[in-house]
Design a protein around this motif. Structure first.
Motif, PDB file in Angstrom:
ATOM      1  N   GLU A   1     -26.943 -41.016  37.969  1.00  0.00           N
ATOM      2  CA  GLU A   1     -26.486 -39.771  37.350  1.00  0.00           C
ATOM      3  C   GLU A   1     -25.305 -39.275  38.170  1.00  0.00           C
ATOM      4  O   GLU A   1     -25.277 -39.391  39.381  1.00  0.00           O
ATOM      5  CB  GLU A   1     -27.627 -38.746  37.359  1.00  0.00           C
ATOM      6  N   CYS A   2     -24.290 -38.734  37.498  1.00  0.00           N
ATOM      7  CA  CYS A   2     -23.103 -38.299  38.225  1.00  0.00           C
ATOM      8  C   CYS A   2     -22.558 -37.013  37.633  1.00  0.00           C
ATOM      9  O   CYS A   2     -22.966 -36.586  36.555  1.00  0.00           O
ATOM     10  CB  CYS A   2     -22.034 -39.388  38.212  1.00  0.00           C
ATOM     11  N   GLY A   3     -21.642 -36.393  38.359  1.00  0.00           N
ATOM     12  CA  GLY A   3     -21.023 -35.170  37.877  1.00  0.00           C
ATOM     13  C   GLY A   3     -20.395 -34.393  39.005  1.00  0.00           C
ATOM     14  O   GLY A   3     -20.158 -34.932  40.086  1.00  0.00           O
ATOM     15  N   TRP A   4     -20.159 -33.107  38.767  1.00  0.00           N
ATOM     16  CA  TRP A   4     -19.572 -32.251  39.792  1.00  0.00           C
ATOM     17  C   TRP A   4     -19.876 -30.793  39.484  1.00  0.00           C
ATOM     18  O   TRP A   4     -20.190 -30.430  38.362  1.00  0.00           O
ATOM     19  CB  TRP A   4     -18.074 -32.484  39.942  1.00  0.00           C
ATOM     20  N   ASP A   5     -19.761 -29.978  40.524  1.00  0.00           N
ATOM     21  CA  ASP A   5     -19.924 -28.536  40.412  1.00  0.00           C
ATOM     22  C   ASP A   5     -18.568 -27.901  40.640  1.00  0.00           C
ATOM     23  O   ASP A   5     -17.906 -28.212  41.623  1.00  0.00           O
ATOM     24  CB  ASP A   5     -20.890 -28.005  41.476  1.00  0.00           C
ATOM     25  N   GLY A   6     -18.159 -27.023  39.749  1.00  0.00           N
ATOM     26  CA  GLY A   6     -16.868 -26.368  39.884  1.00  0.00           C
ATOM     27  C   GLY A   6     -16.917 -25.188  40.842  1.00  0.00           C
ATOM     28  O   GLY A   6     -17.979 -24.680  41.180  1.00  0.00           O
ATOM     29  N   ALA A   7     -15.764 -24.726  41.252  1.00  0.00           N
ATOM     30  CA  ALA A   7     -15.649 -23.667  42.255  1.00  0.00           C
ATOM     31  C   ALA A   7     -16.200 -22.330  41.768  1.00  0.00           C
ATOM     32  O   ALA A   7     -16.724 -21.559  42.553  1.00  0.00           O
ATOM     33  CB  ALA A   7     -14.188 -23.503  42.672  1.00  0.00           C
ATOM     34  N   CYS A   8     -16.126 -22.049  40.491  1.00  0.00           N
ATOM     35  CA  CYS A   8     -16.569 -20.741  39.980  1.00  0.00           C
ATOM     36  C   CYS A   8     -17.746 -20.864  39.017  1.00  0.00           C
ATOM     37  O   CYS A   8     -17.887 -20.084  38.086  1.00  0.00           O
ATOM     38  CB  CYS A   8     -15.407 -20.025  39.307  1.00  0.00           C
ATOM     39  N   GLY A   9     -18.582 -21.866  39.238  1.00  0.00           N
ATOM     40  CA  GLY A   9     -19.807 -21.973  38.464  1.00  0.00           C
ATOM     41  C   GLY A   9     -19.820 -23.006  37.359  1.00  0.00           C
ATOM     42  O   GLY A   9     -20.852 -23.204  36.730  1.00  0.00           O
ATOM     43  N   SER A  10     -18.716 -23.664  37.081  1.00  0.00           N
ATOM     44  CA  SER A  10     -18.758 -24.707  36.057  1.00  0.00           C
ATOM     45  C   SER A  10     -19.558 -25.895  36.592  1.00  0.00           C
ATOM     46  O   SER A  10     -19.724 -26.069  37.798  1.00  0.00           O
ATOM     47  CB  SER A  10     -17.351 -25.136  35.649  1.00  0.00           C
ATOM     48  N   TYR A  11     -20.094 -26.712  35.680  1.00  0.00           N
ATOM     49  CA  TYR A  11     -21.001 -27.792  36.070  1.00  0.00           C
ATOM     50  C   TYR A  11     -20.918 -28.904  35.032  1.00  0.00           C
ATOM     51  O   TYR A  11     -20.887 -28.626  33.833  1.00  0.00           O
ATOM     52  CB  TYR A  11     -22.425 -27.241  36.131  1.00  0.00           C
ATOM     53  N   VAL A  12     -20.890 -30.143  35.493  1.00  0.00           N
ATOM     54  CA  VAL A  12     -20.904 -31.306  34.606  1.00  0.00           C
ATOM     55  C   VAL A  12     -21.923 -32.294  35.151  1.00  0.00           C
ATOM     56  O   VAL A  12     -21.965 -32.563  36.350  1.00  0.00           O
ATOM     57  CB  VAL A  12     -19.514 -31.988  34.523  1.00  0.00           C
ATOM     58  N   MET A  13     -22.766 -32.823  34.254  1.00  0.00           N
ATOM     59  CA  MET A  13     -23.744 -33.831  34.617  1.00  0.00           C
ATOM     60  C   MET A  13     -23.719 -34.923  33.549  1.00  0.00           C
ATOM     61  O   MET A  13     -23.682 -34.619  32.356  1.00  0.00           O
ATOM     62  CB  MET A  13     -25.140 -33.225  34.673  1.00  0.00           C
ATOM     63  N   ILE A  14     -23.676 -36.186  33.978  1.00  0.00           N
ATOM     64  CA  ILE A  14     -23.654 -37.315  33.051  1.00  0.00           C
ATOM     65  C   ILE A  14     -24.755 -38.281  33.464  1.00  0.00           C
ATOM     66  O   ILE A  14     -24.785 -38.738  34.597  1.00  0.00           O
ATOM     67  CB  ILE A  14     -22.291 -38.027  33.080  1.00  0.00           C
TER      68      ILE A  14
ATOM     69  N   ASN B   1     -18.073 -15.366  42.949  1.00  0.00           N
ATOM     70  CA  ASN B   1     -19.316 -15.170  43.690  1.00  0.00           C
ATOM     71  C   ASN B   1     -20.528 -15.694  42.930  1.00  0.00           C
ATOM     72  O   ASN B   1     -21.620 -15.181  43.068  1.00  0.00           O
ATOM     73  CB  ASN B   1     -19.525 -13.696  44.059  1.00  0.00           C
ATOM     74  N   TRP B   2     -20.329 -16.731  42.121  1.00  0.00           N
ATOM     75  CA  TRP B   2     -21.419 -17.230  41.276  1.00  0.00           C
ATOM     76  C   TRP B   2     -22.661 -17.653  42.040  1.00  0.00           C
ATOM     77  O   TRP B   2     -23.758 -17.488  41.527  1.00  0.00           O
ATOM     78  CB  TRP B   2     -20.932 -18.334  40.341  1.00  0.00           C
ATOM     79  N   PRO B   3     -22.566 -18.176  43.268  1.00  0.00           N
ATOM     80  CA  PRO B   3     -23.821 -18.543  43.935  1.00  0.00           C
ATOM     81  C   PRO B   3     -24.756 -17.351  44.146  1.00  0.00           C
ATOM     82  O   PRO B   3     -25.961 -17.506  44.161  1.00  0.00           O
ATOM     83  CB  PRO B   3     -23.362 -19.117  45.277  1.00  0.00           C
ATOM     84  N   ILE B   4     -24.197 -16.168  44.270  1.00  0.00           N
ATOM     85  CA  ILE B   4     -25.018 -14.985  44.501  1.00  0.00           C
ATOM     86  C   ILE B   4     -25.846 -14.652  43.261  1.00  0.00           C
ATOM     87  O   ILE B   4     -27.012 -14.300  43.355  1.00  0.00           O
ATOM     88  CB  ILE B   4     -24.138 -13.787  44.896  1.00  0.00           C
ATOM     89  N   VAL B   5     -25.268 -14.793  42.077  1.00  0.00           N
ATOM     90  CA  VAL B   5     -25.965 -14.383  40.851  1.00  0.00           C
ATOM     91  C   VAL B   5     -26.511 -15.551  40.038  1.00  0.00           C
ATOM     92  O   VAL B   5     -27.272 -15.345  39.107  1.00  0.00           O
ATOM     93  CB  VAL B   5     -25.043 -13.532  39.955  1.00  0.00           C
ATOM     94  N   PHE B   6     -26.168 -16.771  40.382  1.00  0.00           N
ATOM     95  CA  PHE B   6     -26.517 -17.914  39.537  1.00  0.00           C
ATOM     96  C   PHE B   6     -27.154 -19.052  40.339  1.00  0.00           C
ATOM     97  O   PHE B   6     -27.243 -20.162  39.877  1.00  0.00           O
ATOM     98  CB  PHE B   6     -25.232 -18.404  38.841  1.00  0.00           C
ATOM     99  N   THR B   7     -27.590 -18.787  41.550  1.00  0.00           N
ATOM    100  CA  THR B   7     -28.124 -19.833  42.416  1.00  0.00           C
ATOM    101  C   THR B   7     -29.288 -20.559  41.756  1.00  0.00           C
ATOM    102  O   THR B   7     -30.239 -19.942  41.315  1.00  0.00           O
ATOM    103  CB  THR B   7     -28.584 -19.227  43.755  1.00  0.00           C
ATOM    104  N   GLY B   8     -29.191 -21.875  41.683  1.00  0.00           N
ATOM    105  CA  GLY B   8     -30.272 -22.700  41.159  1.00  0.00           C
ATOM    106  C   GLY B   8     -30.353 -22.804  39.653  1.00  0.00           C
ATOM    107  O   GLY B   8     -31.134 -23.581  39.125  1.00  0.00           O
ATOM    108  N   GLU B   9     -29.580 -22.029  38.929  1.00  0.00           N
ATOM    109  CA  GLU B   9     -29.709 -22.030  37.467  1.00  0.00           C
ATOM    110  C   GLU B   9     -29.216 -23.322  36.826  1.00  0.00           C
ATOM    111  O   GLU B   9     -29.762 -23.749  35.818  1.00  0.00           O
ATOM    112  CB  GLU B   9     -28.996 -20.823  36.851  1.00  0.00           C
ATOM    113  N   HIS B  10     -28.200 -23.977  37.390  1.00  0.00           N
ATOM    114  CA  HIS B  10     -27.755 -25.259  36.840  1.00  0.00           C
ATOM    115  C   HIS B  10     -28.922 -26.240  36.834  1.00  0.00           C
ATOM    116  O   HIS B  10     -29.206 -26.892  35.822  1.00  0.00           O
ATOM    117  CB  HIS B  10     -26.612 -25.863  37.655  1.00  0.00           C
ATOM    118  N   LEU B  11     -29.606 -26.346  37.948  1.00  0.00           N
ATOM    119  CA  LEU B  11     -30.729 -27.265  38.067  1.00  0.00           C
ATOM    120  C   LEU B  11     -31.852 -26.873  37.116  1.00  0.00           C
ATOM    121  O   LEU B  11     -32.466 -27.738  36.479  1.00  0.00           O
ATOM    122  CB  LEU B  11     -31.232 -27.312  39.506  1.00  0.00           C
ATOM    123  N   ASN B  12     -32.124 -25.593  36.962  1.00  0.00           N
ATOM    124  CA  ASN B  12     -33.154 -25.153  36.021  1.00  0.00           C
ATOM    125  C   ASN B  12     -32.814 -25.544  34.589  1.00  0.00           C
ATOM    126  O   ASN B  12     -33.688 -25.957  33.824  1.00  0.00           O
ATOM    127  CB  ASN B  12     -33.355 -23.640  36.110  1.00  0.00           C
TER     128      ASN B  12
END
Length: 70
Positions: A20-33, A49-60
């Motif tokens: 599985e591959c992808g990347w996390d963007g600087a302001c909260g964007s996310y790609v997973m393949i 400041n997305w880590p403060i309000v969005f921490t862990g949500e990509h994985l969820n």
């Protein structure tokens, strides 16, 4: 990680497989393949400041997708 791009080296116990591959963007964007399961996830946002309000949500979100396709 290599220049901001990740490639998973081991399987997870909940569905993501090696390769599985992808990347996390600087302001909260996310790609997973996931080529093995033919799934891609793209989250597009621009949130300072997305880590403060969005921490862990990509994985969820990804875990919920895998739970619903099993």
């Amino acid at each position: 990680y290599g220049y901001g791009f990740r490639v998973r080296k081991t399987d997870t116990d909940w569905g993501l497989q090696k390769g599985e591959c992808g990347w996390d963007g600087a302001c909260g964007s996310y790609v997973m393949i996931d080529k093995n399961k033919r799934i891609s996830v793209v989250i597009g946002m621009n949130l300072e400041n997305w880590p403060i309000v969005f921490t862990g949500e990509h994985l969820n979100i990804v875990k919920e997708i895998y739970k619903n396709i099993s």
